[in-house]
Design an enzyme around this catalytic site. Structure first.
Site, PDB file in Angstrom:
ATOM      1  N   GLY A  11       0.892  -1.353  -0.040  1.00 54.12           N
ATOM      2  CA  GLY A  11       0.013   0.041   0.052  1.00 54.12           C
ATOM      3  C   GLY A  11       0.743   1.352   0.040  1.00 54.12           C
ATOM      4  CB  ALA A  69      -6.084  -0.388   7.388  1.00 52.51           C
ATOM      5  CB  THR A 110      -7.105   7.595  11.326  1.00 52.15           C
ATOM      6  OG1 THR A 110      -7.571   8.827  10.681  1.00 52.15           O
ATOM      7  CG2 THR A 110      -8.033   6.865  11.826  1.00 52.15           C
ATOM      8  CG  ASP A 111      -6.612  12.963  11.088  1.00 53.36           C
ATOM      9  OD1 ASP A 111      -6.783  12.124  10.424  1.00 53.36           O
ATOM     10  OD2 ASP A 111      -6.432  13.895  10.467  1.00 53.36           O
ATOM     11  CE1 TYR A 133      -9.653   4.305   7.942  1.00 54.99           C
ATOM     12  CE2 TYR A 133      -9.581   6.483   8.376  1.00 54.99           C
ATOM     13  CZ  TYR A 133      -9.112   5.448   8.047  1.00 54.99           C
ATOM     14  OH  TYR A 133      -7.611   5.877   8.199  1.00 54.99           O
ATOM     15  CE  LYS A 137      -6.830   2.432  10.985  1.00 50.18           C
ATOM     16  NZ  LYS A 137      -6.010   1.632  10.646  1.00 50.18           N
TER      17      LYS A 137
END
Ligand SMILES: NC(=O)c1ccc[n+]([C@@H]2O[C@H](COP(=O)([O-])OP(=O)(O)OC[C@H]3O[C@@H](n4cnc5c(N)ncnc54)[C@H](OP(=O)(O)O)[C@@H]3O)[C@@H](O)[C@H]2O)c1
Length: 306
Positions: A11, A69, A110-111, A133, A137
């Protein structure tokens, strides 16, 4: 010899991590992909718990970097169960397989675990994800840290870096619209000017991950939650302006001052990076220099850009 398994090496981020580790260390690096498996990579579906167990038992890595992911918010929104299988259950399986062997696990988050209303966010601040999402996460973070104390969640914001197609990153995905809007008589391209992002260069993240892996190799693994972010705030409208400048085109851009996405997105999730900065870890390449390299590299390989 220290051995690292990079899961999701095919990725956007995984490729940058492998490039950094292979060029800058003499460690053994085992790489996995799924649908885009390269010659140096093995196929591993992380949703298959038995396959994960067999992989970890066979390779016996000292550290595992998990970059696999489902990272597309719209896809997660449409199929939250599929997103959980990858972003939560697979993280748990990997952490459980690693624990008895003492392997350190670094898992990327992730933020979007934050709601974007009160930036900047420190790593201990209370998450409140707005979409499927972000929820998946966040559950993945908790699954990792419940399964192993010898593990690190590394939260990152919007990523960009060397791409194999424009759509791979939400930064470069703006390129086709920027180019189209610069054609004679073309309509202006509408770009989000509501949400503030902190585009972060994948080779810089890979550099920080190598430094984290060095601490692990020295017996001082960093554990818990850490965050890393670029420090140049930009809306997508401003990113598009900088892309146009880098591409040398006169783009016609229209600033969209209200959110227009079907999937809810946070407004400003600026991640405080002080834990890693305090450890002397990290590097930030200025956006204009980094995006110039990305666009130049893509053009050289494909002849597709300006
Ligand atoms: N991109 C961003 O802007 C961004 C921002 C913040 C955080 N993150 C996080 O950063 C991490 C890396 O994201 P990325 O942008 O590099 O994602 P990406 O380009 O979409 O790569 C995803 C990787 O996961 C692999 N994968 C997908 N399904 C799999 C499965 N069932 N089993 C095993 N591997 C599977 C893919 O392999 P194949 O392609 O070979 O199938 C690929 O290597 C993710 O945790 C993401 O949530 C990304």
């Amino acid at each position: 010899m220290f051995k690292v398994a990079v899961i999701g090496a095919s990725g956007l981020l995984g490729r940058a991590i492998v490039r950094e580790l292979v060029s800058e260390t003499d460690w053994q690096v085992v790489q996995t992909g799924l649908r885009h498996v390269g010659p140096q990579q093995v196929a591993l579906d992380v949703r298959d718990e038995a396959a994960v167990d067999a992989f970890v038992a066979r390779e016996a890595p000292d550290a595992i970097v998990l970059a696999a992911a489902e990272r597309r918010p719209d896809v997660c929104e449409n199929d939250p169960a599929a997103a959980r299988a990858l972003n939560v259950d697979a993280v748990r399986s990997i952490a459980r397989a690693a624990r008895p062997r003492g392997a350190w696990v670094l898992s990327i988050s992730t933020d979007y675990v934050f709601d974007g209303t009160q930036p900047p966010y420190r790593d201990g601040d209370t998450p409140n994800p707005l979409n499927a999402y972000g929820r998946s996460k966040l559950e993945g973070e908790r699954a990792l840290l419940e399964a192993s104390s010898h593990a690190l969640v590394l939260r990152l914001p919007l990523l960009y870096g060397p791409v194999v197609d424009w759509q791979e990153s939400a930064v470069t995905s703006l390129v086709p619209a920027v180019l189209a809007s610069s054609q004679p008589d073309a309509p202006a391209a509408a770009m989000d000017a509501w949400a503030t992002r902190y585009p972060t260069f994948t080779p810089d993240v890979a550099f920080a991950i190598r430094e984290l892996l060095m601490r692990c190799a020295d017996g001082h693994a960093v554990c818990g939650i850490a965050q890393w972010s670029g420090d140049e705030p930009m809306t997508k409208y401003q990113i598009a302006q900088r892309l146009a400048r880098a591409l040398g085109v006169n783009a016609r851009l229209l600033a969209q001052t209200r959110p227009a996405d079907a999937t809810p997105r946070p407004r400003d999730c600026h991640l405080d990076s002080s834990r890693l900065e305090g450890l002397g870890i990290g590097r930030r390449t200025p956006f204009d220099a980094a995006i110039g390299a990305v666009l130049g590299g893509f053009e050289a390989r494909s002849g597709t850009a300006a």
